[in-house]
Structure formats: C-alpha cells, structure tokens
Design an enzyme around this catalytic site. Structure first.
Site, short mmCIF file in Angstrom:
data_model
loop_
_atom_site.label_atom_id
_atom_site.label_comp_id
_atom_site.label_asym_id
_atom_site.label_seq_id
_atom_site.Cartn_x
_atom_site.Cartn_y
_atom_site.Cartn_z
N SER A 50 -51.85 -34.56 -29.07
CA SER A 50 -52.54 -36.27 -29.98
C SER A 50 -53.13 -34.88 -30.85
O SER A 50 -53.38 -34.24 -30.55
CB SER A 50 -53.43 -37.11 -29.63
OG SER A 50 -53.94 -37.62 -30.27
N TYR A 53 -60.19 -39.77 -22.83
CA TYR A 53 -58.68 -39.81 -23.57
C TYR A 53 -58.43 -38.17 -24.00
O TYR A 53 -57.64 -37.08 -23.48
CB TYR A 53 -58.74 -40.54 -24.41
CG TYR A 53 -57.25 -40.50 -25.25
CD1 TYR A 53 -55.85 -41.28 -24.48
CD2 TYR A 53 -56.56 -39.99 -26.37
CE1 TYR A 53 -54.66 -40.96 -25.42
CE2 TYR A 53 -55.90 -39.90 -27.49
CZ TYR A 53 -55.37 -40.59 -26.63
OH TYR A 53 -53.92 -40.15 -27.57
N1 LIG Z 1 -49.88 -45.00 -31.44
C1 LIG Z 1 -50.72 -43.43 -31.81
O1 LIG Z 1 -51.58 -44.02 -32.77
C2 LIG Z 1 -50.95 -42.62 -31.67
C3 LIG Z 1 -51.51 -41.54 -31.42
C4 LIG Z 1 -51.85 -40.59 -31.16
C5 LIG Z 1 -51.08 -39.86 -30.02
N2 LIG Z 1 -50.33 -41.23 -29.13
C6 LIG Z 1 -49.86 -40.78 -28.30
O2 LIG Z 1 -48.48 -41.48 -28.50
C7 LIG Z 1 -48.08 -41.69 -26.78
C8 LIG Z 1 -47.11 -43.02 -26.77
O3 LIG Z 1 -48.57 -43.90 -27.37
P1 LIG Z 1 -47.96 -45.78 -27.96
O4 LIG Z 1 -49.31 -45.69 -29.11
O5 LIG Z 1 -46.70 -45.59 -28.61
O6 LIG Z 1 -48.85 -46.52 -26.66
P2 LIG Z 1 -47.92 -47.67 -25.89
O7 LIG Z 1 -48.99 -48.31 -25.10
O8 LIG Z 1 -47.29 -48.59 -27.15
O9 LIG Z 1 -46.94 -46.86 -24.98
C9 LIG Z 1 -47.17 -46.06 -23.91
C10 LIG Z 1 -46.30 -46.57 -22.26
O10 LIG Z 1 -46.57 -45.70 -21.62
C11 LIG Z 1 -46.43 -46.84 -20.25
N3 LIG Z 1 -47.38 -46.24 -19.59
C12 LIG Z 1 -48.94 -46.24 -19.55
N4 LIG Z 1 -49.05 -45.81 -18.15
C13 LIG Z 1 -48.49 -45.20 -17.44
C14 LIG Z 1 -47.89 -45.11 -15.63
N5 LIG Z 1 -49.13 -44.83 -15.16
N6 LIG Z 1 -46.38 -44.69 -16.03
C15 LIG Z 1 -45.24 -45.49 -15.94
N7 LIG Z 1 -46.00 -45.43 -17.68
C16 LIG Z 1 -47.37 -45.64 -18.03
C17 LIG Z 1 -46.33 -47.85 -20.98
O11 LIG Z 1 -46.15 -49.34 -19.96
C18 LIG Z 1 -46.59 -47.73 -22.20
O12 LIG Z 1 -44.74 -48.41 -22.81
C19 LIG Z 1 -49.07 -41.69 -25.79
O13 LIG Z 1 -48.40 -40.50 -25.40
C20 LIG Z 1 -50.31 -41.92 -26.63
O14 LIG Z 1 -51.30 -41.23 -26.46
C21 LIG Z 1 -50.36 -42.51 -29.79
#
Ligand SMILES: NC(=O)c1ccc[n+]([C@@H]2O[C@H](COP(=O)([O-])OP(=O)(O)OC[C@H]3O[C@@H](n4cnc5c(N)ncnc54)[C@H](O)[C@@H]3O)[C@@H](O)[C@H]2O)c1
Length: 249
Positions: A133, A146
C-alpha cells in the site's frame, strides 16, 4: 499470444477486489491461476480455502494449489489482507495490532515462503508480488496497525528479493493508493470522496483494480527479469506531490 502463456500462479485474496482482478487478468494473459482465500473465489483454475494467518494451513494450501497447477509454480501474488476497522494511536488494542500483523504481514510471509520453496524445487525461477500500500511508504491517520503491517510487507519483499536472487526468483511490492473495489465503491463514489480524490491525487481519481492488475502483469512477465526488490507505486501520483502553500491571495 498472452504475456503469461504457460505460467502457473497462486493469488491469495483472490475473492477480493484487487486479487480477483489480478487473477482474471493473469488468466486472460494465458496463465493458469489457483486462488487462496478465506472466502470462495470462482472462475479460476482452482480454489483452496485457507486462513493466511495460519502458517501450517498456508503450507498445506500452497501444496494443494501447486498440485492443481500440475506441479508447477511461477508466480505468487499476496493480496489477502485485513483492511478497515481502525483506531488511532495510542488507542490500538493488543487484539487489533496482532490481527493486522498476523493476517497482513505474517500472512504474506507464510504464502511467500511456501511459494518460494515450491519455486526453488521447480528450478525455473519465479516472481513474487506482494500487494502492499502507499501506507508502506507514508502513514495515514488512525490506521497504525495497518500502516505498520504494510511497512513490514515492504521490507519483507526487499529481504526476499536479496535472498532469492540466486534462485532467479524475483520479489517486488505493488503499493496502491486508493483503489475502487466492490467493498468501497459506494463510499468512493460519494461527492465528498470524489472531491477529496480530485484534490489529493494528481491524476484526479482513485485507481481501478485493473490498474493494479496491469502492474502485476508487468512484474510477473519475463520482460521484468531484472526488476527485483523494488516497489511499484500505483497511486495516480499521490505520493509524488507535496502540498503547495500560498496562492493568489
Ligand atoms: N482497495 C484499496 O484502496 C487498497 C489500497 C491499497 C492497498 N490495498 C491492498 O490491496 C489488497 C487487496 O485489497 P482489496 O481492496 O481488494 O480488499 P478486499 O477486502 O476486497 O480483498 C481482501 C481479500 O482478502 C481475504 N482475506 C482477508 N483475511 C484473510 C485471511 N485471514 N485468510 C485468507 N484470506 C483473507 C478476504 O476474504 C478478501 O477476499 C490488500 O492487501 C489491501 O491492503 C487496497
């Protein structure tokens, strides 16, 4: 011809917004993809349910995924993570701290370790892509656990790159800024958020999951063979700009 033809990939968090976009894009580029997630992910070449915070479960899930991929592994992407649910320092409980470290940092470590072992025994090198991130590089208010977990993912990635280079295994982190995904779409499309993105992101808007998937394809494909230990920021220029003071008045 696809950019990932013949390659085999594991994507953790494959049921989530960014993970599912990466998995779909990898398949469109010719890779076979098995998803690992606590929630079911459909439409892939295989799925293994797994809690990434449980090291033994991750070892077993990666072994099952590699078998589903025909005893081959070239790429792993770690997108599973906890987001949301935050408290400002010092009001961070032991439980909140531990959960973010367990899922986001240890979860990335377990998946990458199991994948790296499979890649080493395959002898064909590989590409490890962690999803960090911009919070691995700059802190956000009220998100200490986080932020710390993502900072850890950044150095985990560099340390893996250094140790794995002799096996021709690369490790890079993608650092997304705000990305519109199903869980936040309603919020991100409110006028207040749109105005906020326009003011703080030089490109004027949040990224889409496909923007992150495009970056992942680059880091996965053979064309990035000398790119390792680096961070690919996908934030529309957010971190590149300092605030401007003064003005016309
Ligand atoms: N969306 C954003 O704005 C954003 C920005 C920066 C970074 N990110 C990063 O991108 C990645 C994906 O985020 P996203 O926005 O798609 O979120 P999301 O919540 O849609 O996806 C996260 C996935 O991780 C799975 N998960 C969570 N805990 C788990 C566990 N203990 N075991 C197995 N699976 C687990 C969830 O079931 C989910 O499918 C993350 O690392 C997040 O920190 C997202």
């Amino acid at each position: 011809m696809g950019r990932l033809d013949g390659l085999a990939a594991i994507v953790t968090g494959a049921a989530g917004g960014i993970g599912s976009a990466i998995a779909a894009r990898f398949r469109a580029e010719g890779a076979r993809v098995v998803g690992l997630d606590a929630k079911r992910a459909d439409g892939l070449d295989g799925f293994v349910a797994c809690d990434v915070a449980d090291g033994a479960a991750v070892d077993a899930a990666v072994a099952e995924a590699v078998a589903l991929l025909g005893s081959r592994l070239d790429i792993v992407v770690t997108a599973a993570a906890l987001t949301g649910g935050r408290a400002a320092f010092p009001d961070v409980s032991d439980d909140e701290w531990q959960r973010y470290i367990d899922v986001n940092l240890s979860g990335s470590f377990y998946a990458c370790r199991a994948a790296a072992r499979a890649m080493i025994s395959g002898g064909r090198g590989g590409s490890i892509i962690t999803i960090g991130s911009i919070n691995a590089l700059a802190a956000e208010a009220g998100a200490l656990a986080y932020v710390a977990s993502k900072g850890g993912v950044g150095m985990l990635t560099k340390a893996m790159a250094v140790d794995l280079a002799r096996h021709r295994i690369r490790a890079n982190m993608i650092a997304p800024g705000p990305v519109t995904v199903p869980r936040n779409r309603e919020l991100f499309e409110t006028p207040g958020f749109r105005r906020g993105f326009a003011a703080t992101i030089p490109m004027g808007a949040a990224a889409e999951a496909e923007d992150v998937a495009n970056a992942a394809v680059y880091l996965a494909e053979p064309g990035s063979a000398m790119v390792t230990g680096t961070t690919l920021v996908v934030d529309g220029g957010m971190l590149a700009r300092v605030p401007t003071f003064g003005g016309d008045d």
